[in-house]
Design a protein around this motif. Structure first.
Motif, PDB file in Angstrom:
ATOM      1  N   LEU A 160       9.460  -3.357  11.081  1.00  0.00           N
ATOM      2  CA  LEU A 160       9.150  -3.223   9.314  1.00  0.00           C
ATOM      3  C   LEU A 160      10.322  -2.945   8.575  1.00  0.00           C
ATOM      4  N   ALA A 161      11.459  -2.441   9.034  1.00  0.00           N
ATOM      5  CA  ALA A 161      12.633  -2.237   7.968  1.00  0.00           C
ATOM      6  C   ALA A 161      13.087  -3.785   7.734  1.00  0.00           C
TER       7      ALA A 161
ATOM      8  N   ARG B 205       0.889  -1.155   0.009  1.00  0.00           N
ATOM      9  CA  ARG B 205       0.062  -0.017  -0.088  1.00  0.00           C
ATOM     10  C   ARG B 205       0.929   1.390  -0.110  1.00  0.00           C
ATOM     11  N   CYS B 206       1.968   1.066   0.654  1.00  0.00           N
ATOM     12  CA  CYS B 206       3.024   2.322   0.523  1.00  0.00           C
ATOM     13  C   CYS B 206       4.032   2.371  -0.574  1.00  0.00           C
ATOM     14  N   ASP B 207       3.717   1.595  -1.408  1.00  0.00           N
ATOM     15  CA  ASP B 207       4.573   1.340  -2.411  1.00  0.00           C
ATOM     16  C   ASP B 207       6.270   1.140  -2.165  1.00  0.00           C
ATOM     17  N   GLY B 208       6.288   0.343  -1.084  1.00  0.00           N
ATOM     18  CA  GLY B 208       7.782   0.127  -0.377  1.00  0.00           C
ATOM     19  C   GLY B 208       8.535  -0.383  -1.302  1.00  0.00           C
ATOM     20  N   LEU B 209       8.128  -1.372  -2.087  1.00  0.00           N
ATOM     21  CA  LEU B 209       9.139  -2.127  -2.929  1.00  0.00           C
ATOM     22  C   LEU B 209       9.616  -1.248  -4.176  1.00  0.00           C
TER      23      LEU B 209
ATOM     24  N   PHE C  62       9.517   4.643   2.358  1.00  0.00           N
ATOM     25  CA  PHE C  62       8.965   3.887   3.280  1.00  0.00           C
ATOM     26  C   PHE C  62       9.674   3.702   4.489  1.00  0.00           C
ATOM     27  N   MET C  63      11.286   3.868   4.473  1.00  0.00           N
ATOM     28  CA  MET C  63      12.055   4.103   5.720  1.00  0.00           C
ATOM     29  C   MET C  63      11.848   5.635   6.227  1.00  0.00           C
TER      30      MET C  63
END
Length: 414
Positions: free
Chosen positions: A361-362, A323-327, A333-334
């Motif tokens: 989460l990291a 959802r946060c487009d972390g990839l 995200f960090m």
């Protein structure tokens, strides 16, 4: 022609601070004489010139007259008969109205040095009221110079300016520019204290101003007051020397609590969703840059989920990352995790309380990143409709393995 250093360079040198930028005023010269000496004209509203070697700005001494509301409603007069004292008289604060000639001698007609010693922000003249940007500048200076206070008569003048609607005439880009600079100062909460004291915050950021006086559960927020909490979060972010997007996210993360019905206090169920809408509204109104807006929206929406991270299932965490487009945007995200940690530590007595959720989460993000999506896609190239679900299942499986094997020494919230 006589050349003087003016403004912040003189002020900072007298305070023993590093001088970053130097501004110069030229008395007794005409534009043609400046050009003849190799200076390049750049000013649109009044004559400003760039030095031929250093490219520093040199402005002709000038006076000004108010002709319309806002900070652009001025007519400037620059001529050889304008004196240094007349030029200094149009400046905002006495501490910024000191000039130094090429021999080092100071001209200080408004006792700026005395106000530096008294740590006082005092306006030079009633002409201060003609430019509403000066309210923002005073507030920004308060965030930079610890211990300085606004003179009572200057605060009263700023209150009259707000009541007269001068602040309402500010263009959004200039408001954001000054707020952004203030956010990056050493103690940005002081900027908002000044804006609140004169009533400007209620006009510029009413969504933020209404947080003071809104209670939170004392169990999680010993400071209770939401406005106080937000300022503590912001100052913690500044103490960690974090970026502008993170500081803005810290400032705006709890806006939804200001819309909670008083009958529901001190609980604030669903405030995250309300915060998102308010952040988006402010970003559109002030024309906030996309990187700042996007992180602020994400932190407003997710800070509660980050706080509950140790209780979440693997599939829920994968949902959060996606959802946060972390990839695709792992740095953002960090940054969200850093902002959430500021939220945790910006509470009375919590500044040293561990926040293992960020580390967990990291680690979860790294685990999900390590799943070889390309290999899965190649294996299922004959069944392309299955690829997205297979990749997601692999990510959840990898994270589930980490979840059940994680070391309590690393992630134990106690």
């Amino acid at each position: 022609m006589r050349i003087y250093t003016v403004g912040g360079a003189v002020r900072d040198a007298l305070l023993g601070l590093p001088v970053k930028d130097r501004d110069y005023v030229v008395v007794g010269a005409t534009p043609d004489e400046m050009v003849a000496q190799g200076f390049t004209p750049v000013g649109k509203d009044f004559p400003v010139f760039l030095h031929p070697q250093t490219h520093a700005e040199y402005a002709l001494a000038r006076t000004e007259r108010k002709t319309a509301p806002g900070y652009k409603g001025f007519v400037f007069h620059a001529a050889t008969d304008v004196t240094l004292e007349q030029d200094l008289a149009r400046r905002d604060l006495t501490i910024n109205a000191i000039a130094q000639d090429e021999s080092g001698a100071l001209t200080d007609p408004f006792d700026g040095r005395g106000d530096l010693e008294r740590k006082l922000f005092r306006h030079v003249s009633e002409a201060f009221a003609e430019d509403p940007v000066r309210i923002l500048r005073v507030a920004r200076f308060a965030a930079r110079f610890a211990g300085f206070v606004v003179a009572p008569e200057t605060n009263a003048l700023m209150q009259r300016m707000v009541a007269a609607g001068e602040v309402d005439a500010l263009v959004p880009e200039r408001v954001w520019q000054e707020l952004a600079r203030g956010l990056m100062e050493a103690q940005p909460s002081r900027m908002f204290a000044v804006l609140r004291d004169c009533g400007a915050l209620a006009r510029l950021l009413p969504e933020l101003d209404c947080l003071w006086g809104v209670p939170q559960p004392a169990k999680y927020h010993p400071e209770i007051d939401t406005g106080v909490h937000v300022m503590m979060v912001l100052d913690y972010a500044a103490q960690q020397d974090l970026s502008l997007p993170i500081r803005l996210a810290a400032l705006l993360h709890d806006l939804g609590k200001g819309t909670t019905p008083a009958a529901e206090w001190p609980a604030h169920d669903g405030h995250e969703g309300r915060s998102v809408k308010l952040v988006e509204r402010i970003a559109e109104r002030l024309k906030i840059p996309n990187d700042c807006r996007d992180l602020a929206v994400m932190v407003a929406r997710e800070h509660g989920n980050v706080g509950r991270a140790l209780e979440l299932r693997a599939a829920t965490i994968v949902n959060l990352i996606e959802r946060c487009d972390g990839l695709r945007k792992p740095q953002r995200f960090m940054d969200m995790l850093r902002a959430a940690e500021c939220d945790h530590r910006g509470r009375t007595g919590f500044d040293a309380v561990p926040f293992p959720q960020a580390a967990w989460l990291a680690a979860a993000l790294r685990t999900v990143q390590a799943v070889n999506a390309g290999e899965i896609a190649l294996r299922l190239q004959d069944q392309p409709t299955r690829i997205p679900d297979a990749i997601r299942a692999a990510r959840v499986s990898a994270l589930d393995a980490l979840l059940h094997g994680r070391s309590s020494k690393v992630f134990d919230p106690k």
